[in-house]
Design a protein around this motif. Sequence first.
Motif, PDB file in Angstrom:
ATOM      1  N   HIS A  79      -7.667  20.808  -8.445  1.00 39.88           N
ATOM      2  CA  HIS A  79      -7.537  20.868  -6.885  1.00 39.88           C
ATOM      3  C   HIS A  79      -9.209  21.191  -6.386  1.00 39.88           C
ATOM      4  CE1 HIS A  79      -3.633  21.745  -6.280  1.00 39.88           C
ATOM      5  NE2 HIS A  79      -3.343  22.895  -6.740  1.00 39.88           N
ATOM      6  N   ARG A  80     -10.004  21.560  -7.145  1.00 44.25           N
ATOM      7  CA  ARG A  80     -11.213  21.943  -6.485  1.00 44.25           C
ATOM      8  C   ARG A  80     -11.634  20.681  -6.463  1.00 44.25           C
ATOM      9  NH1 ARG A  80     -14.111  26.906  -9.363  1.00 44.25           N
ATOM     10  NH2 ARG A  80     -13.208  28.829  -8.202  1.00 44.25           N
ATOM     11  N   CYS A  81     -11.872  19.459  -7.269  1.00 46.33           N
ATOM     12  CA  CYS A  81     -11.667  17.605  -7.831  1.00 46.33           C
ATOM     13  C   CYS A  81     -11.666  16.940  -6.169  1.00 46.33           C
ATOM     14  CB  CYS A  81     -11.405  17.170  -9.433  1.00 46.33           C
ATOM     15  SG  CYS A  81     -12.207  16.347  -8.863  1.00 46.33           S
ATOM     16  N   TYR A  82      -9.905  16.731  -6.142  1.00 44.44           N
ATOM     17  CA  TYR A  82      -9.493  16.348  -5.049  1.00 44.44           C
ATOM     18  C   TYR A  82      -9.784  17.002  -3.723  1.00 44.44           C
ATOM     19  CZ  TYR A  82      -7.141  13.716  -8.667  1.00 44.44           C
ATOM     20  OH  TYR A  82      -7.039  12.305  -9.762  1.00 44.44           O
ATOM     21  N   GLU A  83     -10.074  18.445  -3.535  1.00 44.23           N
ATOM     22  CA  GLU A  83     -10.679  19.200  -2.279  1.00 44.23           C
ATOM     23  C   GLU A  83     -12.011  18.763  -2.323  1.00 44.23           C
ATOM     24  OE1 GLU A  83     -10.124  22.718  -2.943  1.00 44.23           O
ATOM     25  OE2 GLU A  83      -6.971  22.727  -2.722  1.00 44.23           O
ATOM     26  N   ALA A  84     -12.954  18.348  -2.838  1.00 46.00           N
ATOM     27  CA  ALA A  84     -14.174  18.254  -2.742  1.00 46.00           C
ATOM     28  C   ALA A  84     -14.322  16.209  -2.378  1.00 46.00           C
ATOM     29  CB  ALA A  84     -15.012  17.721  -3.947  1.00 46.00           C
ATOM     30  N   GLY A  85     -12.664  15.566  -3.105  1.00 43.38           N
ATOM     31  CA  GLY A  85     -13.204  14.614  -2.182  1.00 43.38           C
ATOM     32  C   GLY A  85     -13.141  12.861  -3.296  1.00 43.38           C
TER      33      GLY A  85
END
Length: 408
Positions: free
Chosen positions: A196-202
């Motif tokens: 989730h963190r990785c994809y929320e970071a773009g």
Amino acid sequence: MSHNIEFQPILLGSDINVYGMARSFHEEFGVTSIALSASELAPTKFSKIVAVQSHPHFDQEETFIKVLRDFAASHQNDKTKYLLVACGDGYALMTSKHREELSEFFEVPYIDYSLYRKLENKPDFYEICEQYHLPYPKTVLVTPESEIDVLVDGLTFSYPMILKPGNSISYLEVQFEGQKKAFTIADSDEMKLMLHRCYEAGYPDEMIIQDFIPGGDENMRVLNAYVDKNHKVRMMCLGHPLLEDPSPKSIGNYVAILPDYNEAVYQQIQDFLEKIEYTGFANFDMKYDPRDGSYKLFEINLRQGRSSFYVTLNGYNLTRYLVADRIFNEPFTETIYGKGSKLWLGVPKKVLLKYVNPDFKAEIRRFIRTGNHGTTLFYSKDNSPKRYLLMKYAFHRYIGAFKEYFRK
């Protein structure tokens, strides 16, 4: 065949890989390399064997190609042959992408961009592994469109698992809390959190979830090869990494390598490289799987490896094969399969002996006691007081890094 051909190595970057290649060129041919880079990093500072020319934003494509065009224009009437050697993933990618234009002036030992994209992207690489019957870990792909919680809850292999980016270049362009080059994930909650963190970071590309192969750093193997312009493998050298950097942004970088030899691995990789019509340097990371006795491939780097000076250290100077092929046009005669006798060190000896698997300590001490060891950065012919102090400081920093981050 005449070897009275003037040539100039043009190295792309300024890190330890650049210094290792510059040292290899200097040891073999006595030449001083030129390095083009976005900035001058510590490994190449205060050096007499590599002249770093810094160009802001050189790691961006527009600046990269402009600098190389300007260089070519200003040396158009030279009789010297200019040999491009990329020393990082981004530089290798841009060199491959602009290979046709760059080859009008430079010698460019890289594959075409269509093949580069297939091999550089890990999911595509694993498809190619299937095609050529190369073993690799069980893999599940995650995309930005995936329903992360559902996908993670449906995973069928057991924790711990490996999580890593499918595209290492675009991954470096994002930042998020807890980011690492690669993760060893303990449970489903951690897996969901990091995805989730990785994809929320773009991050725009695939993430790879893989079966964790049992064993520590000492089960890793690394292979560097040089393949000539006619797609014949001229040299291969296998190494046995004993320890990896534990720092979050450098995790997986080898810091100690023993020489190794395995005919089955050599033959398998040689067949693969020649069948896909590869050219240039290639670097493979793999791990021995005690469950089935195979060496499973993690990735191919489309350049020489960061720690590839271990090959030169063991008597197989990387530049010897490159220059024979691309500058002197020497015909292929045989494939050299490396059998080394020296320990390569990327950290102080006491750090290695403190953190390495105890089963290897006696062997390491034998290499050290007999003087059969060496480093990339400490070179007797490039050893000014300023440089020596800086390299000692760089090595000393590993003491703190291992103390803070190393986990058995």
